[in-house]
Structure formats: structure tokens, C-alpha cells
Design a protein around this motif. Structure first.
Motif, short mmCIF file in Angstrom:
data_model
loop_
_atom_site.label_atom_id
_atom_site.label_comp_id
_atom_site.label_asym_id
_atom_site.label_seq_id
_atom_site.Cartn_x
_atom_site.Cartn_y
_atom_site.Cartn_z
N GLN A 70 -5.22 0.12 -6.54
CA GLN A 70 -4.20 1.07 -6.15
C GLN A 70 -4.03 2.16 -7.22
OE1 GLN A 70 -0.36 -0.69 -5.52
NE2 GLN A 70 0.35 1.04 -4.30
N TYR A 113 -5.18 5.56 -5.35
CA TYR A 113 -4.86 4.78 -4.16
C TYR A 113 -6.07 3.95 -3.77
CZ TYR A 113 -7.06 8.74 -1.67
OH TYR A 113 -7.91 9.74 -1.25
N ASN A 155 1.44 5.79 -5.01
CA ASN A 155 0.03 5.37 -5.01
C ASN A 155 -0.37 4.84 -3.64
OD1 ASN A 155 1.05 4.57 -8.11
ND2 ASN A 155 -0.91 5.67 -7.97
N LYS A 156 -0.56 5.74 -2.73
CA LYS A 156 -1.09 5.38 -1.43
C LYS A 156 -1.93 6.55 -0.92
CE LYS A 156 1.99 7.07 2.10
NZ LYS A 156 0.91 7.88 2.63
N ASN A 204 -0.32 -3.52 -2.39
CA ASN A 204 -1.19 -2.53 -3.03
C ASN A 204 -1.35 -1.24 -2.24
OD1 ASN A 204 -2.81 -3.26 -0.93
ND2 ASN A 204 -4.48 -4.07 -2.17
N SER A 246 -2.71 -0.58 0.45
CA SER A 246 -3.92 -0.39 1.25
C SER A 246 -3.56 -0.40 2.73
CB SER A 246 -4.94 -1.50 0.97
OG SER A 246 -4.43 -2.75 1.37
#
Lengths: 328, 171, 791
Positions: free
Chosen positions: C47, C103, C355-356, C688, C690
Motif C-alpha cells: 500500500q 497504493y 494510500n489507495k 491495505n 486494495s
């Protein structure tokens, strides 16, 4: 080039079941069988397996596995019979409406033209962690693949099991045919043996097939007189989807009372879930809204929902009730 | 591994009425599908690859007259098969459009057009079987063909119009 | 209008029809070139991480691999600059390839090989050592002081503001004091993504020192500017062609593709071969931009007489790891909350980095996200005021002369509605729906069938009619055929068709003589097939170019026919005398008579509505297209399933260029909005970030069976409603029709079940929760009864 990084494979058109078995033995457990291919090709394209198969053995080239025929003990369906042939069989529609309804509900017309009953029963799970395509973030090695962790636990498990895991895996059984056929008391016939279908499907693992064994057919006993069945499949869209929850119900009526019931659920457990406590409630009872509701409540006895799938509790209750009442 | 069997093979199939020979190596990939063979080896790019996973229907072709997802079929397993792609629908000699193709033109049956070849072929299989078809039957026959532009109402009208033509009724 | 319009207003067939239905139409991935290489991206499993080392030697050694690029070697070939955003500002976080990844799924390296399969095999041979860094996913958390930094090089997680991003009008204190009724709430919905069946595809090739890009790009010009800067080459040395796109919806805007285009441009240069990348559907769903996860807390004040006194609000948009359109998100979001006449505003929006996967534009940028919030909220306010929700909207909706928020805040905070009558439209649609006869009051069901309840709801939406300038070049060839260079993409929205209809009428030539191509820089420049620029800007520029060409032809005709220009007109490729039409000359002869090899070039530049100012208030105009929807739904209170039974959608069009295309946009938007409202959407793993929904099995698109069984469209088509729209006063139709759909359904579901779902979507799970049927403790359900034991 049997190297770890290569996902190419040798391809064999088997001409007989024995030949298929021989290829399986020769490849020492590193081969995959292909029937319709609608599951296997995605598994291979996405490279989700920890190890690629070195060979793919085509079963479609084996004559005689794609027929539906009567036998003295009921109906025999070859493993290579396509879903669309099940759907267009008047015999199945009239004698086994639960099974027929399940077969017509699978995927799309295109998939049903290719996919087989054998493949549907042997299909791999749909957990989105398990199925993460390697390309988008590397290999995800979950418990089912020999890793240490089930990512659904502590993750987004809204479509996972409400009856606990099996072998540490919480993905659910979504084979519509398995759910309906277990309700009908079907048996799986392989190249080695014949077993009840509920023993053929192994929760948390897949199937009971040995690495040198091929599923060659399914056998369904004759329908019992006075039996009525229903298949209820709850999905997001009106077509194409796997079930969120599915219910197959078969009630045997005698003199207006339910003599015996079989209720099997999909989408709730790692294997097809036989709701025995609900079946007991219906035994020797008049079936009405009240008993159907009571049966629905019994189904979720002992359920262990995960953080994101508690909604399946009221949903299962409602669908079981619906399925039972649809048998009237 | 039995080395004798793993040789280069010639796959013979018929595409839009014409015989085609494909040579497939002894090492295959899951991604060398009928869809790729049609598009790259035979140059028939009318068949589209959308999701490449049998989930959208953009790659629909007819195999023995029945709609299938060509992205879900290994090219190596097409020996002896008869395939119809969108390129095979109009008259080979005079280029006259199939009633479905004409209907999609007349009734705004597409927006971006990416799903259109697949949809027309799924509809063709239905109408060839039975041009006397209900609205529900049309929808069910097209339930495996996604249209992201959401042009479903006009797709339905187009297929119904083509059905009328194929039944021999006046336009 | 001096002449009747022959093409504008008619349902002429869409362009390229014969090619589409025969499979001949070329989409980007259909293109094969000799010696072509194929690219695949290596993507981060982390991430947030620093790349400590990256060893590509084994990958490079694999037979069939032509080249590998990483952050370590790419800057040998290009300047180390930030990839600029749309407005050529520094986009704070976006390099071609970076030594820090932000990410899960972010590009780390790229392989060029002889086949896709070899490229994918080679990815596994790249050895990357990562140092995992702390990461943050939740935008509200990321805003807090001391929050984990999403990017180690940046001091803040807040996306920098570009001009004015808040609405601060009037006197909010006073508005609070005057209010007699208050309404408060916090709202959010799901995350939608474009999921076009044609994924993103880019082909790069160098011809001497000219870069040629063929790509699935809605805005070739947009990409053009970025590539020139990022590659360090002149804009004149780049050519970008957009073939027909298999859908766009904001998923192929041009700026989001800078990175793969840039990387492929470099690979094409160093290998000397054309190179293609086609994203898999999994990459499209899990690694490309989605709608913004958006949450807002709102508070409104009103008087008992129903007039609104105040709107306060705080909106947080999760930008993800890169601001693809730097500093714009929050300003645009504010423009979704100015639907009603309210004198006092205290509204703030903030885009936040996390963080994506980056968030970005989708039909329209922040539109559906914010209208879910706004139209759910105002519906609740209408109930508090005990007003019929249709009446509430008719009474309070802005119309001509009212003040609204300037969407791109250039540098004005306010703008004025130049024309338009949304209340009229709402009334029309409500009448078609039969609203008056059906509405029995709030939370009243129309029908109850066992466990199923039915009721109705309404919502409105809108979106700006285009932004930035558009310049089109038109050429009349010696044979009288016409080339129109339209530097934006056709993706099924009917742009090409509308352009040729408009040019046919404006120039006076038959439609079949017009050929439109989509290539920069030869075609001109324009922002793109985005932000509803089509009719009001791109087609408008084409019209101006056509008129420019016509003027030149009339002047030639005047000399040739020995008449004054005012006595002449054009039609069907002729210049003729108005009073004696048989005195005429066709374009080819006219051109030939004036000089051999003579051609006429027309030039047209259209400007956005906000470059014109209202003389009285001195405020810029802001043309928007207004829409409304009414729906009847049925909810199964046992399973939580929501069905739409029927819908009426309405659009204010100004003049209709092509009625069938308008209808297509409205119907297509309806089903897209239905998906947004009812399905899970894009799902992120909270651990995370995702994306879990990486296939069309998990990210669900509606099938033909899911289209509402009964849906009608209503159009309010008065040219006077679109005074700033140069192309025959036609308003845009392509994005705004999705904005109202989800809240329309939310409002109908509310009336059906009596419980408001503020946190969408309207999935069975959320409906069951709202109904109190999902209990935390199921122990009491679990006890097994014995025979005969009472409940």
C-alpha cells in the motif's frame, strides 16, 4: 519448459477415460482437466494457482460422456453434458424441477452452451482473495493455497461463510447443481468409484477426486411420488450472478402432510449446507407459513456469521421460508 | 510426459463458411483463445475482447449456431468446429446486411458499438431458432451480453424489428 | 434562423453505423502493426513502500523480452519531471515511475516483449525489494493532525486548493438566527467505476522524431500537452489519434493515462518498434481511477413558510494517492450543493490524499457522489417542512438569473444562471409520472403485497455545459467534401453525428459529404469528450468553423455570380441566389474557378459559458443542463431487495440536435445510476486499500433484464433555455442524467420502508440493517426447539 515462471502447458485430447487417467498419472498430479473450460481458463489466465499445471487434458474428445440416459435406477447424466442440454431436457424439467431450475439459473446463455455438469460440480471457489489476479498485485497465497492466512477473516467477508470455515477456508459453495442434486440424493460416478454427491464435494478443499481420478457422471434416483421441489436463488442482478444465498428444497408429501424434507443451502458454508434441523421441524407437519417460518429460524441455528455477513441471517430465514412455501 | 503426443498440431475449422487452418504449438497458453485466433491470426477483429473472462459477452461468436464466449475457448480445441462471426452475417456476394444488422442501424441499436457484434450474434441464434419470440425471451437470450452504455431499450426494439422482418411481416 | 434546419433536430442515424454492425469499425486494440511489441506493468503489492532495490536482469535475459523500464533507468530517456495535470500545474505526486509507491497496484516497472504472455512471464523475474511504510486509507483520519503521511515527501495529506473551493455567501450567522426549522445529516454512498467493456489501450510508435500515439483517450489534446512536457519534446512533434472508444464515462480522460503513455513512448523509442498495452479488465477495475469515496455532513435552516435560510456543510472527498486533476475536486464538489435558492452558505469541501487507487472523474466528476448527499438531504428537509418533495423542488430550484457556485472557480466564486427553467421541467416530468395522483404523503406506501412495499420518490441533478476552449479546423476539399478535425473522441455519445448534423446545416452541405477525424494537433485543440464539452464547445467550435468556411464561400460566390454576399445562401453544396435559386454554383466549381488546388479552411474557437458576463451583475454566466427523475420502487422487507418498477426522467435540452441520441443518453444514464444506487460497487480491503472487486463477476454491471420494465423520458426543449450554447442553443446531455438517479431511488425507498438510508448503497444488506433485521447477537435465533415446544 516446465519452469516456475512459465504458464504454458502441454495439451492432450483424451480419447478415452483411461487415456485421461494415464495422462493424469504421467503428470504426477501437475495436470488439470478441461471440460467446458469456463472456470479453468480464468484460473489459468489470472495465474491464481500457486503452481501452474504442466498439462491440460481435454475431456471433450472422449465420446459417450455427454449423454443423458435412463437406467433402471433413475437417470444417468454424463459429466460432459452441457448445462444448456440439461435446461432443454424435458425429462429433467418434468421429473426433477429443482435440478432443472438450478441448471437454468447458472451464468449466461453463452456459458451454459459451453459449461458442463461435471465442471459445475468441480468448480473452484469465488472468494475474491483467492481469485486475486496475479497481475494486479502479485501472488496472494491464502490458506486454501497452502499459505497461513485466510484473508476473508478480518477482511471483507460479506459473501463468505456463516457456518464457519473448513480447513481454515471460509469461501462458500456456489455450485447451483451441487445444491440441487444433493437435495435429490444424487451420486457421483468417477473412473474409480461411486459416492454420494455430498461426499464428493469436500468443503475447504474442492472435490474428493484423487490426482488420478476423473468424474464421469452423475446419477439421480427416480423422483419420489408426492415430492415437490423448489430452487430459490438470491442474486444481485436478474441474470448471470452466482448466488448470494441459494436454497434447494424437496418436500415429500403424504396425505397433505410433509413426510420428509430435504433442504440444502448454497452460499452459506464451505460446502453445500444440509439444514437437518429445519428438515426435522417439517417432518410429519402441515406445511404453512408458520411451519415454514419456524424452519427458516432453525436453519440458522448454530450460525457463526462473520463481521460483514450478518445480513445473511435474516436473508437465509426469508429464503428458506420462500423455498418451502414454493413447494406447496 | 509423453513426448510423442506433444507435437505441433493443425487445427482445421470453418469460419464464416471458409475453411481455416491454424497451427498451434505444443506449448499453449490459456490466453490463446478462439477470440485471439480470430482477431490476430485471422484478422477478423469484429469479435471484441472485453473482460476476457466470459463475463461480458463482447466476444460472443456462434459455434455450430449457438452463442459462446470465444474468449473462453482454447483455439486448440476448435478442430472441426463451424464458427460464425459478425463478419459472416452480411451477404458474402452482394454485401446486403442481415435483418438484424439493418434493424440495429434503423433503431439506434448501439451507442459506442463495442458490445454490438456480440449482441447481434446472440440475437441471431435466438431468431434463427424462433423468430416468433417474446420480449422476455429476447431479454433472456441477451442476458449474457452486457451493454455498458445502457442502450438496452433500443437494443430490444432493434431485435424486435429484425424479428418482424424475419417473420416476413411488412416493415 | 434565416433558413430551416435540415439536419439539426432530426433523429438521423448515428455515424459509422454500417461499420459497427458489420464489425469493420476499428477500435484501438484491433490495430496490429508489423513488429509490434506488447507491454505489461509490474504492480506494487504494498500500500505504501519505498523501493529499496529493483533487479531486472533476469527479466531482461528472458527470450523475447525487448526492454524493461523502472524508476532507475527511465530518466535516462526523459526529464525527471512531475507529470503535469490538466491545467499544467504541478501535480504534487505523480512521476512517470517513482521510487516510492503509494497504493496497491501502482506501477513499478514495465516490460516490453514479443507477446503479452512473455511479458507477463517476465514480470515474475523482476526482483523488487520493498521497505514497507505506514499507510492511511480513511480520508477523515488522514485529515487529522499528526495523521500518517500518505507520501513521505509531502508535509500534508490535504490536496492543495486551487482558487476558491468553498461557498461562503451572505451571512451564515444571520441565516442561523432566522431559521425556525433545522435539518442535519451525514451522508455517503458507494464507489462506482467506469468498467467500460473496452479497457484502456495505448499504442506508441515513433516515426523519425515524431511520436504517434493511438489510444483510448477521450481527450487527445489533454494527453498531448502532458506528453510533450513529460517527454521534453515540442507539441508539434506529437500526433495523437483517438479511434472510436468502446465507452468512456470519464475512465479514459487522457490525464489518467499519462503514465502508461509516457512509459510506452519511451519503450517505443528505445526498442525502435511500435508497442501496445491493453489493460486487462482486472487492471481496469482494480488499478485505474474510480469515483471518489465522499462523505458530507450538512445542516440546513429554513423558515416555517418554506424558504431556505442557510446551508452549512463539510465535505470530504478521498482523492486517493494522486490528484489526477490537481486542486479541482473540492471546488467542483461545491457546485453540487447550489441547486436551491439559499442566501447564506457556509460550505466547505476538502479533497484528501490517502494510500489507495486514485479517485477521478466519472460521469460527471463528483456528480453522483454529491447529488446522493445533496438530494437525500434536501428530501429530508422537505419532509421536515412537510412539503411535497416535487413542490419543494419546484419552489426552490434555481433558474434563470439566480446565483450559483462557479464550478471551476476561475477566479470567481459566483456565477449566474443564463437561461433555463428547471421548475418547468420538474413539473413536466411529474405530470408524465402522474405524481399528484400517486403522492399520499411522506412514508406512505402505494401498495403492500405481503412483505413487499411500494412507494415513490423524486430527485434532481445537473452538470456544467462544458469547460475550457475548443478549437476546430474545417476544410472544404476541392471536390466539395468536407473534413472536420475534432480533437476529442467519439465514444457512442453521438458527438460525431451531432457535429456532422450541425456542420451540414451551418455550412450548407449534405451530411454524407462530411468526414470527421479525431487527431491532434492537426484537428485543433480541445479539453476533450469530458465535462459535457461536446455540444456547447466541441460542436460549437465546429459550427463556428463551418460558418467561417461558409463566409469565404459566399464571398467567392459573390464574385462569381456577380451578386452581393447578402443576396446569397448555401445549401447542399451549392452557393445560390436566394431570390433566384436556379442561379447557383457548386462548391467544387466555385473553388476551381477561383484557383486551381484551392481549398477553403474554416477555423472556429468556442469558449465556455463563464467567459461571458452578465452586464447587470458582472458575474460570469454558467450554463448547466438540468435533469429530474421520479421513480416507483418495490422493496421486499424480508430480503432487502429493491426493484425499480417504473421511472420518468426529464432533461432540459435547449434545442435538441438529435432526439434519439438524447433519449439514448437518458436511458443509459438511468441504468448506470441504478447500478450506483443498488450494487456494491468498488470495494476496498480496509487493511491495505486494495480493490477486491477485480472482475465483472464481483463488480456487477446491469444486464438487459435489470433495466426497469417501464421507463419514459421527457424533454424540455426550448432554445431560450440555453442562450450561451453556440451550437444552435443545444445543451449537453451526456453526464448530468446520471446525477439524480441514485438519490431518486434512495428517496423512493425511504417512502416505501419509512427508514432513511443515509449511507448507501441500497443493497439488501443495508436495507435489512435499516429495517433493524440484522442483529448483532443471533444467539436467541440459535436455540433448537423440541417438538411441540411453543415459541
Amino acid at each position: 519448459m516446465a519452469s516456475q515462471i512459465s504458464w504454458s502447458f502441454k495439451h492432450f485430447d483424451a480419447k478415452t477415460v483411461d487415456e485421461a487417467v494415464k495422462h493424469l498419472i504421467d503428470s504426477e498430479g501437475k495436470a488439470s482437466l478441461i471440460a467446458g473450460g469456463t472456470d479453468l481458463l480464468n484460473v489459468l489466465k489470472d495465474r491464481i494457482l500457486p503452481h501452474p499445471p504442466e498439462a491440460v487434458i481435454n475431456l471433450k474428445t472422449i465420446p459417450g460422456l455427454d449423454t443423458i440416459r435412463n437406467d433402471p435406477h433413475g437417470l444417468n447424466i454424463g459429466a460432459l453434458v452441457r448445462l444448456r442440454d440439461l435446461a432443454s431436457s424435458a425429462r429433467i424439467r418434468d421429473s426433477y424441477p429443482v435440478f432443472w431450475k438450478a441448471a437454468t439459473s447458472v451464468a449466461s446463455p453463452q456459458i451454459r452452451n459451453m459449461a458442463t455438469i461435471g465442471g459445475n460440480l468441480c468448480q473452484d471457489v469465488r472468494c475474491w482473495y483467492y481469485r486475486t489476479p496475479r497481475l494486479i498485485r502479485g501472488a496472494v497465497v491464502c490458506k486454501r493455497k497452502g499459505g497461513t492466512k485466510c484473508y476473508a477473516l478480518g477482511g471483507d467477508n460479506r459473501y463468505h461463510s456463516i457456518f464457519g470455515g473448513a480447513q481454515g477456508c471460509h469461501a462458500v459453495c456456489l455450485s447451483d447443481l451441487a445444491i440441487a442434486l444433493i437435495c435429490l440424493g444424487a451420486q457421483a460416478e468417477t473412473s474409480k468409484r461411486t459416492v454420494p454427491l455430498e461426499d464428493f464435494i469436500l468443503p475447504g478443499v474442492g472435490t474428493a477426486l484423487d490426482s488420478d481420478e476423473v468424474l464421469i457422471g452423475v446419477h439421480i434416483p427416480p423422483p419420489e411420488t408426492g415430492s415437490k421441489g423448489a430452487y430459490v436463488k438470491f442474486t444481485t442482478r436478474k441474470a448471470t450472478d452466482f448466488a448470494i444465498v441459494s436454497v434447494a428444497a424437496l418436500l415429500m408429501f403424504e396425505k397433505k402432510k410433509c413426510k420428509e424434507a430435504k433442504i440444502v443451502l448454497g452460499g452459506v458454508a464451505p460446502g453445500p449446507w444440509r439444514a437437518e434441523s429445519a428438515e426435522d421441524i417439517l417432518k410429519e407437519e402441515t406445511v404453512d407459513a408458520s411451519t415454514a417460518e419456524a424452519a427458516g429460524k432453525m436453519v440458522i441455528a448454530g450460525a457463526k456469521p462473520l463481521k460483514e455477513n450478518k445480513y445473511k441471517i435474516p436473508l437465509v430465514q426469508a429464503l428458506v421460508k420462500q423455498a418451502i412455501l414454493a413447494c406447496l | 510426459m509423453d513426448k510423442e503426443i506433444a507435437l505441433a498440431r493443425r487445427i482445421k475449422l470453418v469460419v464464416n463458411g471458409k475453411p481455416v487452418e491454424l497451427e498451434v504449438g505444443d506449448e499453449l497458453y490459456a490466453s490463446y483463445t478462439l477470440a485471439r485466433a480470430l482477431r490476430e491470426t485471422m484478422g477478423l477483429t469484429g469479435t471484441k475482447i472485453g473482460c476476457d473472462h466470459g463475463e461480458c459477452g463482447a466476444c460472443t461468436v456462434l459455434m455450430e449456431g449457438e452463442p459462446v464466449n470465444s474468449c473462453m475457448i482454447l483455439a486448440a480445441e476448435c478442430d472441426g468446429k463451424h464458427i460464425t462471426t459478425i463478419e459472416g452475417l452480411s451477404d458474402a456476394e452482394n454485401g446486403q446486411l442481415h435483418p438484424l444488422q439493418q434493424a440495429f442501424l434503423d433503431h439506434f441499436g448501439f451507442q459506442c458499438g463495442f458490445c454490438t457484434p456480440g449482441i447481434i450474434l446472440s440475437a441471431k441464434a435466438l431468431l434463427d431458432r424462433n423468430p416468433n419470440t417474446t420480449e422476455q425471451e429476447i431479454k433472456e437470450a441477451l442476458s449474457g451480453n452486457l451493454c455498458r452504455c445502457g442502450n438496452y431499450p433500443d437494443i430490444l426494439i432493434s431485435v424486435q424489428s429484425a424479428a418482424k422482418t424475419m417473420r416476413g411481416e411488412s416493415k | 434562423m434565416s433558413q430551416e434546419l435540415r439536419y439539426v433536430g432530426k433523429g438521423v442515424p448515428t455515424e459509422s453505423g454500417p461499420e459497427i454492425v458489420t464489425g469493420k469499425e476499428i477500435f484501438t486494440d484491433d490495430i496490429q502493426m508489423a513488429g509490434m511489441l506488447y507491454a505489461k506493468m509490474l504492480r506494487s503489492p504494498h500500500q505504501h513502500a519505498r523501493i529499496k532495490s529493483i533487479d531486472t536482469s533476469k527479466a531482461e535475459a528472458l527470450k523475447g523480452v525487448a526492454a524493461v523500464l523502472t524508476h532507475e533507468n527511465i530518466y535516462q530517456y526523459i526529464p525527471h519531471v512531475l507529470v503535469p495535470d490538466t491545467f499544467l500545474l504541478e501535480s504534487e505526486t505523480f512521476y512517470a515511475l517513482d521510487s516510492e509507491v503509494f497504493y496497491v497496484g501502482e506501477e513499478v516497472a514495465c516490460i516490453a516483449a514479443e507477446s503479452e504472455e512473455i511479458a507477463e512471464d517476465a514480470l515474475a523475474l523482476i526482483n523488487v525489494e520493498y521497505e514497507s511504510l505506514p499507510a492511511i486509507l480513511d480520508a477523515e483520519q488522514a485529515m487529522k493532525k499528526g495523521a500518517i503521511r500518505f507520501n513521505t515527501r509531502m508535509d500534508s495529506n490535504l490536496v492543495g486548493k486551487f482558487e476558491i473551493q468553498d461557498i461562503l455567501w451572505g451571512n451564515p450567522e444571520q441565516g442561523l438566527e432566522e431559521a425556525e426549522i433545522f435539518m442535519e445529516g451525514k451522508y455517503s454512498c458507494s464507489v462506482q467505476t467506469h468498467a467500460t467493456l473496452e479497457t484502456n489501450c495505448v499504442i506508441c510508435e515513433w516515426s523519425n522524431d515524431e511520436l504517434r500515439v493511438t489510444a483510448t483517450i477521450q481527450s487527445p489534446a489533454n494527453l498531448h500537452l502532458r506528453l510533450a512536457r513529460a517527454l521534453g519534446i515540442p507539441q508539434s512533434k506529437i500526433r495523437i489519434t483517438a479511434p472510436r472508444l468502446g465507452g468512456g464515462f470519464g475512465g479514459k480522460p487522457g490525464y489518467a493515462e499519462s503514465r502508461p503513455c509516457l512509459i510506452l513512448a519511451v519503450l517505443a523509442k528505445i526498442t525502435g518498434k511500435p508497442i501496445k498495452i491493453r489493460l486487462t479488465m482486472a487492471e481496469k477495475l482494480a488499478c485505474t481511477h474510480t469515483r471518489y469515496p465522499t462523505v458530507a455532513s450538512l445542516k440546513a435552516g429554513a423558515k416555517k413558510d418554506g424558504s431556505l435560510t442557510l446551508l452549512q456543510g463539510n465535505l470530504i472527498a478521498n482523492e486517493g494517492a494522486h490528484a489526477l486533476i490537481h486542486g479541482i475536486t473540492d471546488g467542483v464538489a461545491c457546485s453540487r450543493f447550489d441547486t436551491y435558492r439559499i442566501p447564506n452558505y457556509d460550505f466547505h469541501a476538502q479533497a484528501v490524499y490517502t494510500n489507495k487507487v486514485p479517485s477521478g472523474p466519472m460521469r460527471p466528476l463528483t456528480g453522483c457522489e454529491c447529488f446522493w448527499i445533496s438530494e437525500s438531504f434536501f428530501d429530508e428537509l422537505a419532509e421536515k417542512l412537510d412539503q411535497d418533495p416535487v413542490e419543494f423542488r419546484i419552489k426552490n430550484h434555481v433558474k434563470k438569473g439566480d446565483i450559483i457556485h462557479m464550478m471551476f472557480s476561475f477566479p470567481h466564486a459566483k456565477s449566474i444562471v443564463p437561461g433555463g427553467d428547471a421548475p418547468l421541467l420538474i413539473g413536466m416530468a411529474a405530470q408524465e409520472f402522474g405524481w399528484k395522483g400517486q403522492w399520499k404523503g411522506w412514508r406512505k406506501t402505494l401498495q403492500v403485497n405481503g412483505t413487499k412495499v411500494r412507494s415513490i420518490g423524486v430527485a434532481v441533478g445537473n452538470n456544467i455545459c462544458g469547460i475550457h476552449y475548443s478549437t476546430v479546423i474545417l476544410k472544404v476539399n476541392p471536390d466539395g467534401s468536407v473534413n472536420v478535425g475534432l480533437p476529442v473522441a467519439e465514444m457512442g455519445q453521438g458527438l460525431t453525428t451531432a457535429t456532422s448534423q450541425v456542420v451540414a446545416d451551418a455550412l450548407g452541405v449534405s451530411q454524407d459529404k462530411i468526414f470527421i477525424h479525431h487527431e491532434t494537433p492537426l484537428a485543433g485543440f480541445a479539453y476533450g469528450s469530458i465535462a459535457q464539452c461536446g455540444l456547447p464547445l466541441n460542436v460549437a467550435a465546429a459550427k463556428i468553423a463551418a460558418e467561417d468556411a461558409k463566409k469565404q464561400l459566399l464571398e467567392m460566390g459573390a464574385a462569381n455570380l456577380k451578386k452581393k454576399v447578402e443576396e446569397l445562401e448555401t445549401e447542399d453544396g451549392f452557393v445560390f441566389v436566394k431570390t433566384e435559386p436556379q442561379q447557383r454554383i457548386d462548391f467544387p466549381s466555385l473553388l476551381f474557378n477561383h484557383g486551381s488546388y484551392l481549398t477553403v479552411v474554416g477555423r472556429g474557437t468556442a469558449h465556455p459559458s463563464y467567459m461571458d458576463f452578465d452586464p447587470e451583475t458582472k458575474l460570469p454566466f454558467q450554463e448547466r443542463s438540468y435533469h429530474v427523475g421520479l421513480a416507483e420502487v418495490e422493496v421486499d422487507t424480508e430480503t432487502g431487495e429493491v426493484q425499480i418498477l417504473r421511472a420518468v426522467t426529464g432533461a432540459e435540452c435547449g434545442r435538441v440536435i438529435n432526439p434519439r441520441i438524447v433519449e439514448q443518453q437518458m436511458q443509459g444514464s438511468l441504468i448506470m445510476g441504478l447500478e450506483y444506487a443498488l450494487y456494491d460497487g468498488i470495494l476496498h480491503d480496509k487493511r491495505n486499500g486494495s480493490i477486491l472487486t477485480a472482475s465483472l463477476t464481483d463488480y456487477k454491471l446491469p444486464t438487459i433484464l435489470d433495466f426497469p420494465p417501464d421507463s419514459k423520458t421527457v424533454v424540455s426543449a426550448d432554445p431560450d433555455h440555453a442562450p450561451t450554447c453556440v451550437a444552435y442553443q443545444a445543451k449537453s446531455m451526456s453526464e448530468a442524467p446520471e446525477t439524480f438517479v441514485a438519490p431518486m431511488l434512495a428517496n423512493a425507498v425511504y417512502n416505501a420502508i419509512g427508514v432513511r438510508i443515509r449511507e448507501g448503497p441500497l443493497t439488501p444488506s443495508n436495507v435489512l440493517k435499516a429495517l433493524g433485521k440484522v442483529k448483532a447477537d443471533i444467539a436467541k435465533h440459535g436455540r433448537r426447539k423440541s417438538h411441540g415446544e411453543p415459541d
